[in-house]
Design a protein around this motif. Sequence first.
Motif, PDB file in Angstrom:
ATOM      1  N   GLY A 136     -24.293 -28.318  21.360  1.00 51.24           N
ATOM      2  CA  GLY A 136     -25.070 -27.671  20.314  1.00 51.24           C
ATOM      3  C   GLY A 136     -26.112 -26.711  20.859  1.00 51.24           C
ATOM      4  N   ALA A 188     -29.689 -24.606  19.493  1.00 50.99           N
ATOM      5  CA  ALA A 188     -30.686 -24.414  18.445  1.00 50.99           C
ATOM      6  C   ALA A 188     -31.707 -23.385  18.918  1.00 50.99           C
ATOM      7  N   SER A 194     -35.611 -21.610  17.695  1.00 47.60           N
ATOM      8  CA  SER A 194     -36.739 -21.688  16.782  1.00 47.60           C
ATOM      9  C   SER A 194     -37.401 -20.322  16.628  1.00 47.60           C
ATOM     10  N   LEU A 225     -34.593 -26.043   8.572  1.00 46.70           N
ATOM     11  CA  LEU A 225     -33.379 -25.970   9.385  1.00 46.70           C
ATOM     12  C   LEU A 225     -32.270 -25.260   8.616  1.00 46.70           C
ATOM     13  N   ARG A 280     -28.239 -24.701   9.285  1.00 45.40           N
ATOM     14  CA  ARG A 280     -27.211 -25.230  10.178  1.00 45.40           C
ATOM     15  C   ARG A 280     -25.841 -24.614   9.921  1.00 45.40           C
ATOM     16  N   ILE A 290     -35.622 -23.399  12.276  1.00 46.50           N
ATOM     17  CA  ILE A 290     -34.698 -23.827  13.325  1.00 46.50           C
ATOM     18  C   ILE A 290     -33.288 -23.428  12.889  1.00 46.50           C
ATOM     19  N   LEU A 315     -29.566 -23.972  13.783  1.00 49.25           N
ATOM     20  CA  LEU A 315     -28.762 -24.935  14.534  1.00 49.25           C
ATOM     21  C   LEU A 315     -27.285 -24.565  14.468  1.00 49.25           C
ATOM     22  N   GLN A 348     -24.158 -26.318  15.360  1.00 46.99           N
ATOM     23  CA  GLN A 348     -23.836 -27.724  15.626  1.00 46.99           C
ATOM     24  C   GLN A 348     -22.425 -27.904  16.175  1.00 46.99           C
ATOM     25  N   VAL A 365     -26.414 -34.786  17.625  1.00 42.29           N
ATOM     26  CA  VAL A 365     -27.593 -33.915  17.662  1.00 42.29           C
ATOM     27  C   VAL A 365     -28.851 -34.719  17.349  1.00 42.29           C
ATOM     28  N   TRP A 398     -34.484 -34.049  19.793  1.00 42.09           N
ATOM     29  CA  TRP A 398     -34.441 -33.860  18.345  1.00 42.09           C
ATOM     30  C   TRP A 398     -35.781 -34.115  17.653  1.00 42.09           C
TER      31      TRP A 398
END
Length: 381
Positions: free
Chosen positions: A56, A58, A60, A71, A73, A126, A128, A130, A142, A148
């Motif tokens: 994964g 991520a 920010s 978030l 995703r 964020i 993400l 995944q 995750v 996390w």
Amino acid sequence: MSELTNSQCAALTELRHQLHAHPELSGEEIRTAGRIALALEEAGADHLYEGLGGHGVAASFAGPEDGPTVLIRCELDGLPIEEISDLPYRSAAPGKGHLCGHDGHMAIVMGVAKLLARRPKRGRVILLFQPAEETGQGAATVIADPRWPALRPDFAFAFHNVPGRRLGEIGLRTGPACCASRGVKVQLVGKSSHAAEPQNGLSPAAAMARLMGDLETLGMGGVRDGDFRLSTLTHARLGAPTFGIAPGEGELRVTLRSSTDDGIAQMVKGADAAIADARGALTVETSFCDIFQATLNHLDAIALARAAAEICGNLIQEMDTPQSWSEDFGQFGLDGAKSAIVFLGAGENHPQLHNPDYDFPDDLIAPGAKLMRAIIALLLD
């Protein structure tokens, strides 16, 4: 309102085509993750997290003032399905394809990254990417990653394209949004024998035939209401492909599906009972795979998505029933986030998800990114 430029849309389309040409299966998304990490660096992410819960990634993006964490995703993985198309960017990986649209989902979230060049006024976003959504394992891994807790969101949003609906239409539903499901693998072992003397062996054929019927009757589909249940036989194998050997082993695979986690629990009890009845003198092993819990949309999160869709001028469809397919995104709600998954129409006559000729519609990239950025704006601008 933030919108992508024509040149940005062209670059995102090219990225989507590159990702489409090089699909990787759940847990194998090394190259895809590397490509995404590079693009997020180029987009100016404040912080980058790689190898999250496997492969994964991520990123920010923080505003200057304190506020909630939001978030957005998407998924990295493709499917073990051979693509059938004449596209110039068709899959270069035999037996693998982005035939669920995760390449397009990544392009949309990368579009959000570009729109976040203008940071929110407060809080933090964020993004993400995944891993391993198709197996139901990625969200859990995750969340289990030791990094996390520093990323844990207050709100979490995801989306999925839906062929058969008008392009760009937004489907919304409070409460159950995607069904719970799990795969059941049943291995039956007896004793092989000469085909001329089957009485000297122990064939699982009769038990398998009985189970194929009994397991399917655990759920016959119907309206996807609170009691929706569906049991689908997905694989059956008996013995070796010969004429001289009476079989001594076999395997069945079935997917159980329900609109609720309680419904799945009842189906598992029924499967256990059916398998016990069919066992006889056979040795039987049962295992569970691809476990998905029901995805539940939070009232507050879906209200924000609805408001954002209205601001963006999207057609909105209020859904009476959840999707019959499953998503592991529900794990983020169980982890404490106010979460919602929304559904983006991919075209009324578009090939269906997991079809060998499916391809994500590029015209959905810009409106998808605009919608997600609008949700962020309602919370953080």
